[in-house]
Motif scaffolding. Structure first.
Motif, PDB file in Angstrom:
ATOM      1  N   GLU A 174       0.737  -1.426   0.033  1.00 41.22           N
ATOM      2  CA  GLU A 174       0.036  -0.028  -0.011  1.00 41.22           C
ATOM      3  C   GLU A 174       0.824   1.317  -0.141  1.00 41.22           C
ATOM      4  OE1 GLU A 174      -3.573   2.143   2.913  1.00 41.22           O
ATOM      5  OE2 GLU A 174      -2.780   0.156   3.472  1.00 41.22           O
ATOM      6  N   ILE A 175       2.138   1.535   0.818  1.00 41.53           N
ATOM      7  CA  ILE A 175       2.758   2.446   0.943  1.00 41.53           C
ATOM      8  C   ILE A 175       3.600   2.523  -0.334  1.00 41.53           C
ATOM      9  CG2 ILE A 175       4.997   3.293   2.189  1.00 41.53           C
ATOM     10  CD1 ILE A 175       3.432   2.045   4.711  1.00 41.53           C
ATOM     11  N   GLN A 176       4.192   1.477  -1.112  1.00 48.22           N
ATOM     12  CA  GLN A 176       4.849   1.387  -2.239  1.00 48.22           C
ATOM     13  C   GLN A 176       3.830   1.885  -3.279  1.00 48.22           C
ATOM     14  OE1 GLN A 176       5.942  -2.307  -3.491  1.00 48.22           O
ATOM     15  NE2 GLN A 176       7.381  -1.625  -5.135  1.00 48.22           N
ATOM     16  N   ASP A 177       2.701   1.598  -3.230  1.00 50.36           N
ATOM     17  CA  ASP A 177       1.796   2.058  -4.453  1.00 50.36           C
ATOM     18  C   ASP A 177       1.544   3.687  -4.235  1.00 50.36           C
ATOM     19  OD1 ASP A 177       1.505  -0.523  -5.061  1.00 50.36           O
ATOM     20  OD2 ASP A 177      -0.398  -0.900  -4.648  1.00 50.36           O
TER      21      ASP A 177
ATOM     22  N   SER B 112       5.780   9.568  -7.215  1.00 51.13           N
ATOM     23  CA  SER B 112       6.802   9.586  -8.074  1.00 51.13           C
ATOM     24  C   SER B 112       6.454  10.101  -9.467  1.00 51.13           C
ATOM     25  CB  SER B 112       7.367   8.308  -7.989  1.00 51.13           C
ATOM     26  OG  SER B 112       7.932   8.148  -6.688  1.00 51.13           O
ATOM     27  N   LYS B 113       5.407   9.347 -10.038  1.00 52.74           N
ATOM     28  CA  LYS B 113       5.175   9.499 -11.157  1.00 52.74           C
ATOM     29  C   LYS B 113       4.571  11.143 -11.582  1.00 52.74           C
ATOM     30  CE  LYS B 113       2.977   5.226 -12.139  1.00 52.74           C
ATOM     31  NZ  LYS B 113       1.821   4.288 -12.435  1.00 52.74           N
TER      32      LYS B 113
END
Length: 109
Positions: free
Chosen positions: A81-84, A90-91
């Motif tokens: 969830e944090i990575q997403d 980032s995008k």
């Protein structure tokens, strides 16, 4: 406990530096008993145990009893969830920095 039935938000669970350090320690070993985790901190077992409980409520830590000892291990799946979330931003930043770079190049011409 499934990810959908978490009692605590993953972001809340990793907000504390002690809990982030616990996650790192747990990521470096298969299972670690409480007493080995506690010696890594300048706090008692009870305080470390409370942090582990918060991580358990978020689904980040699993435990099992072996005799009188409790062994803890990392369940990294909720970290997705944090990575997403980070990937989304980032995008966003990459797109804005690319746009800024284009504007600066146009200005130089």
């Amino acid at each position: 406990m499934s990810e959908k039935n978490q009692l605590r938000d993953v972001f809340d669970a990793i907000a504390d530096p002690t809990r982030r350090r616990l996650i790192r320690l747990l990521s470096e070993a298969k299972e670690i008993p409480l007493h080995e985790l506690a010696i890594q901190f300048q706090m008692g077992r009870t305080a470390v145990s409370k942090h582990l409980t918060i991580l358990k409520e978020a689904g980040l830590v699993l435990d099992r009893k072996v005799g009188r000892e409790t062994l803890f291990r990392l369940n990294a799946a909720p970290l997705r969830e944090i990575q997403d979330w980070v990937a989304f931003y980032s995008k966003f930043w990459n797109a804005n920095l690319t746009r800024l770079n284009q504007l600066l190049e146009e200005e130089e011409e």
